[in-house]
Structure formats: structure tokens, C-alpha cells
Design a protein around this motif. Structure first.
Motif, short mmCIF file in Angstrom:
data_model
loop_
_atom_site.label_atom_id
_atom_site.label_comp_id
_atom_site.label_asym_id
_atom_site.label_seq_id
_atom_site.Cartn_x
_atom_site.Cartn_y
_atom_site.Cartn_z
N LEU A 42 0.82 -1.21 0.00
CA LEU A 42 0.00 0.00 0.00
C LEU A 42 0.86 1.27 0.00
CD1 LEU A 42 -2.89 -0.96 2.45
CD2 LEU A 42 -3.07 -0.52 -0.01
N CYS A 43 1.91 1.28 0.80
CA CYS A 43 2.80 2.45 0.85
C CYS A 43 3.45 2.68 -0.51
CB CYS A 43 3.84 2.30 1.94
SG CYS A 43 3.16 2.40 3.62
N SER A 44 3.88 1.61 -1.15
CA SER A 44 4.46 1.72 -2.49
C SER A 44 3.45 2.34 -3.44
CB SER A 44 4.89 0.34 -2.99
OG SER A 44 5.31 0.42 -4.33
N TYR A 45 2.23 1.84 -3.41
CA TYR A 45 1.18 2.36 -4.28
C TYR A 45 0.90 3.83 -3.99
CZ TYR A 45 -3.30 3.11 -6.49
OH TYR A 45 -4.31 3.62 -7.26
N LEU A 46 0.80 4.18 -2.72
CA LEU A 46 0.44 5.55 -2.36
C LEU A 46 1.54 6.56 -2.68
CD1 LEU A 46 -1.40 4.88 1.02
CD2 LEU A 46 -2.42 5.48 -1.20
N LEU A 47 2.76 6.08 -2.90
CA LEU A 47 3.85 6.99 -3.29
C LEU A 47 3.96 7.16 -4.80
CD1 LEU A 47 6.62 6.05 -0.71
CD2 LEU A 47 5.37 8.21 -0.89
N ASN A 48 3.01 6.61 -5.54
CA ASN A 48 2.99 6.80 -6.99
C ASN A 48 2.53 8.21 -7.34
OD1 ASN A 48 3.80 4.39 -8.41
ND2 ASN A 48 2.09 3.41 -7.36
N TYR A 49 2.93 8.64 -8.52
CA TYR A 49 2.49 9.94 -9.03
C TYR A 49 0.97 9.92 -9.13
CZ TYR A 49 2.37 14.03 -12.09
OH TYR A 49 2.13 15.26 -12.62
N PRO A 50 0.30 10.90 -8.54
CA PRO A 50 -1.16 10.88 -8.52
C PRO A 50 -1.78 11.27 -9.87
CG PRO A 50 -0.34 12.83 -7.39
CD PRO A 50 0.86 12.02 -7.79
N ASP A 51 -2.81 10.52 -10.24
CA ASP A 51 -3.60 10.86 -11.41
C ASP A 51 -5.06 10.59 -11.06
OD1 ASP A 51 -3.88 8.09 -11.52
OD2 ASP A 51 -2.61 7.85 -13.29
N GLU A 52 -5.95 10.74 -12.02
CA GLU A 52 -7.39 10.56 -11.77
C GLU A 52 -7.69 9.16 -11.21
OE1 GLU A 52 -11.04 12.50 -11.90
OE2 GLU A 52 -9.34 13.29 -13.01
N ALA A 53 -7.09 8.12 -11.80
CA ALA A 53 -7.33 6.74 -11.33
C ALA A 53 -6.83 6.56 -9.90
CB ALA A 53 -6.65 5.75 -12.27
N PHE A 54 -5.71 7.19 -9.58
CA PHE A 54 -5.17 7.11 -8.22
C PHE A 54 -6.18 7.67 -7.22
CE2 PHE A 54 -2.94 9.17 -4.70
CZ PHE A 54 -2.16 8.13 -4.22
N VAL A 55 -6.69 8.85 -7.50
CA VAL A 55 -7.65 9.50 -6.59
C VAL A 55 -8.90 8.63 -6.46
CG1 VAL A 55 -9.11 11.53 -6.24
CG2 VAL A 55 -6.75 11.82 -7.02
N GLU A 56 -9.37 8.08 -7.57
CA GLU A 56 -10.57 7.23 -7.54
C GLU A 56 -10.33 5.94 -6.75
OE1 GLU A 56 -11.75 6.72 -11.61
OE2 GLU A 56 -12.22 8.85 -11.83
N SER A 57 -9.09 5.49 -6.66
CA SER A 57 -8.79 4.24 -5.96
C SER A 57 -8.65 4.41 -4.45
CB SER A 57 -7.49 3.63 -6.50
OG SER A 57 -6.36 4.37 -6.06
N LEU A 58 -8.64 5.61 -3.95
CA LEU A 58 -8.39 5.84 -2.53
C LEU A 58 -9.45 5.22 -1.61
CD1 LEU A 58 -6.91 9.45 -2.62
CD2 LEU A 58 -5.68 7.28 -2.24
N ASP A 59 -10.69 5.13 -2.08
CA ASP A 59 -11.72 4.46 -1.26
C ASP A 59 -11.40 2.98 -1.12
OD1 ASP A 59 -13.24 6.72 -0.65
OD2 ASP A 59 -14.44 6.54 -2.49
N GLU A 60 -10.92 2.36 -2.19
CA GLU A 60 -10.53 0.95 -2.14
C GLU A 60 -9.35 0.76 -1.19
OE1 GLU A 60 -10.01 -1.12 -5.93
OE2 GLU A 60 -11.27 0.45 -6.81
N VAL A 61 -8.40 1.69 -1.24
CA VAL A 61 -7.24 1.62 -0.35
C VAL A 61 -7.72 1.71 1.10
CG1 VAL A 61 -5.15 2.83 0.41
CG2 VAL A 61 -5.59 2.53 -2.04
N LYS A 62 -8.61 2.66 1.36
CA LYS A 62 -9.13 2.81 2.73
C LYS A 62 -9.83 1.54 3.20
CE LYS A 62 -10.80 6.59 4.88
NZ LYS A 62 -11.77 6.48 5.68
N ALA A 63 -10.57 0.90 2.31
CA ALA A 63 -11.25 -0.35 2.67
C ALA A 63 -10.23 -1.44 2.99
CB ALA A 63 -12.17 -0.79 1.53
#
Length: 186
Positions: A13-34
């Protein structure tokens, strides 16, 4: 102490969250929180949830600007952990070669798109191996990771939450920074 099964998803998760943010990244944050709901360590879960909450509350241009300012223009906060230890010196080349070979030895192959000391790659590697295999890498770069974290106060920069989660996870594994600046090749 944490088990490999508990650590690996956190590093992923930390690796993923350190990726360059784009629209898909922002949309995935609810899944990450879950996914964070399965984390058995409340303090680590809290840090990553705070990052997700703050990231969702920013506009994408603002989040991109924060990322670029923090990691692309921040000399003390760039994501290349051997740079923090050795800068542009020749020793850094030895570190990069070691990492590439060490990863390969453990069945983890890095593309030529990114240097092997790029923290999201280090975390990706850690998400796929046992603590004993990740320990030599984190032992060497713990000081660099802690130094980056020291420049990212979570109250001022949302990425500080990710670094706090990384440090807390490493602390729970028992991995400590090397006392000596000499790098011991495994």
C-alpha cells in the motif's frame, strides 16, 4: 513483532500511495481505505487513512503540485534512497548495482524505467519477500528513509503520513539502521 503476512500488504500500500497521482489514483483511494480495515496495527492504519482522507480532499492539480514539489524538487525529500546516503557519488552506483542484483537473487526483477533505489520499488520488493530478505536493504537505507520523514511533517505535508507508516512498520519488524556507514554486501 509483525509477521511477513502482516507487513507485506502495508509495504504494498505504501508503495502504491507513493505513486504519481492521477485521476485513477484518486478514484482508488476508497478501495485503499477499505483495505486498511484489515491492518492489525491501528497507528499504521491511522497514518495511511489520514493520507487517503487528505488526498481525497485536495483537487487533483493540488495533489500533483504537492507531489512534484515534495519529491521531484525536494532535494531532501526525493524518493531515491541511495541518493540520500551517497548523493551523486560513485558509491551510489555500487548501491544501485547491489540492489539490482539483490532483487534478482530474490526473484524480483526491476525494469529499466526506474532506478532500483526508488522507494516505491524498494517497498514493492519488501511486499514480496520475507523480513529476513528485506532486512539488508532497509538496514542500509533506514537512515535515508528517516531523514526524508524528518522533512515531511504530516501536519504540513500529507506524504508525511506515508513515511510515518513506513517507519512504524519497520520499527515493528525490528529492523534498525546500520551503525556503520560501510555497506556490507550480502
Amino acid at each position: 513483532m509483525m509477521t511477513d503476512v502482516q507487513i507485506q500488504p502495508i509495504f504494498q500500500l505504501c508503495s502504491y500511495l507513493l505513486n504519481y497521482p492521477d485521476e485513477a489514483f484518486v478514484e482508488s483511494l476508497d478501495e485503499v481505505k477499505a483495505e486498511l480495515d484489515t491492518t492489525p496495527f491501528p497507528e499504521i492504519q491511522h497514518e495511511l487513512e489520514q493520507f487517503c482522507l487528505k488526498a481525497k480532499n485536495q483537487s487533483l492539480p493540488s495533489l500533483v503540485s504537492t507531489y512534484i514539489t515534495t519529491f521531484d524538487f525536494g532535494k531532501k525529500t526525493n524518493l531515491y534512497v541511495s541518493y540520500m546516503a551517497g548523493g551523486e557519488q560513485r558509491e551510489r552506483g555500487m548501491d544501485l548495482l547491489f540492489l539490482k542484483n539483490y532483487y534478482k537473487m530474490h526473484g524480483f526483477h526491476v525494469t529499466d524505467k526506474e532506478l532500483p533505489d526508488y522507494l516505491p520499488i524498494v517497498l514493492e520488493f519488501a511486499s514480496q519477500v520475507e523480513v529476513a530478505e528485506m532486512e539488508p536493504v532497509f538496514t542500509r537505507y533506514m537512515k535515508s528513509i528517516a531523514e526524508i520523514a524528518g522533512h515531511l511533517n504530516p501536519n504540513d505535508n500529507l506524504y508525511g503520513h506515508i513515511f510515518q507508516a513506513i517507519l512504524q512498520t519497520l520499527e515493528r519488524t525490528g529492523i534498525r539502521a546500520m551503525n556503520s556507514e560501510v555497506f556490507h554486501y550480502v
